[in-house]
Design an enzyme around this catalytic site. Structure first.
Site, PDB file in Angstrom:
ATOM      1  CE1 TYR A 161      -3.480   2.754   0.527  1.00 46.55           C
ATOM      2  CE2 TYR A 161      -2.132   3.398   2.420  1.00 46.55           C
ATOM      3  CZ  TYR A 161      -3.163   3.660   1.520  1.00 46.55           C
ATOM      4  OH  TYR A 161      -3.861   4.851   1.611  1.00 46.55           O
ATOM      5  CE  LYS A 165      -3.404   5.709  -1.773  1.00 45.88           C
ATOM      6  NZ  LYS A 165      -4.338   6.334  -2.738  1.00 45.88           N
TER       7      LYS A 165
END
Length: 261
Positions: A161, A165
């Site tokens: 994750y 990002k």
């Protein structure tokens, strides 16, 4: 004047608009008088939101069921937008998620693909489908990508994750460079802890585990992020916010959070 409404009557497209930050962004921009294209996979929630916005704010809303992970579907549906909806002034790439909180070597292939395909590929597919016409119009426009403070540094169990990002940041920076000779601005918004269904998705429906994420701290709300999105969308054409980080009180960065017992 920063309180001037510069976007009334213009059009915004928001991905991941069925809930959370995306839903709040749709409402915040509708309050400014913008017409809204709301995009998500869950059509029932889109239709409910469309009804609310049209009744409350008297603007036009187009609900578009779409999976941003599917490049062919993105190309087909966005290329076939009705004529009155083709001119996008504000693009908000909000669709994103996390799946699991396992050590990197325990991540399933399915979870890895879901995160990368949504958070990175989905942003690219939608942007590439809409940007040529935005450039061709040669008028001021803004692309807002929903990044995360998690993209600044990894935390335990969040490698995939966080990497996704971090990619949003670099893609935003690269796109801003590519568009430097145009009238299009690119902003990377990096929220910290925001209380949405994000943790429910991450923990695959485990309500108790998701609830603990927000215990002992007053997290940001989707409306907090949406207010910032609306502010950025409504800036004068000569003001370009490249990147902004939003944290709740008692959060210093993606890994340092103080919670009261």
């Amino acid at each position: 004047m920063y309180n001037e409404n510069r976007v009334k009557g213009k059009t915004a497209l928001i991905t991941g608009a069925s809930s959370g930050i995306g839903r709040s962004c749709a409402i915040a921009l509708a309050k400014l008088g913008m017409n809204i294209i709301i995009v998500a996979r869950r059509n029932d929630l889109l239709l409910d939101l469309k009804k609310i916005i049209e009744q409350e704010y008297l603007v036009k809303v187009l609900a578009l069921q779409l999976d941003v992970r599917n490049d062919n579907e993105v190309k087909e549906k966005l290329s076939k937008l009705p004529v009155e909806w083709k001119d996008i002034d504000i693009l908000i790439n909000n669709a994103g998620l996390a799946s699991g909180l396992d050590k990197l070597y325990n991540n399933s292939s399915e979870d890895i693909s879901t995160v990368i395909d949504t958070n990175i590929k989905g942003l690219l597919y939608v942007t590439n489908a809409l940007l040529p016409h935005m450039i061709e119009r040669d008028i001021p426009a803004t692309i807002i990508n929903m990044g995360s403070v998690a993209g600044d540094a990894a935390y335990a169990g969040g490698a995939v994750y966080c990497a996704s990002k971090a990619a949003v940041k670099i893609l935003s920076d690269g796109l801003r460079i590519d568009l430097v000779d145009t009238k299009i601005k690119v902003t990377d918004i990096k929220p910290g802890l925001v209380e949405t269904n994000f943790s429910m998705v991450r923990f695959k429906g485990d309500k108790e585990r998701a609830k603990k994420v927000y215990q002992g701290i007053k997290a940001l709300t989707p409306d907090d992020i949406a207010e910032t999105v609306a502010y950025i969308a409504n800036l004068p054409t000569n003001v370009h916010i490249a990147e902004i980080t939003l944290l709740c009180n008692n959060q210093a960065d993606g890994r340092t959070i103080y919670k009261q017992n």
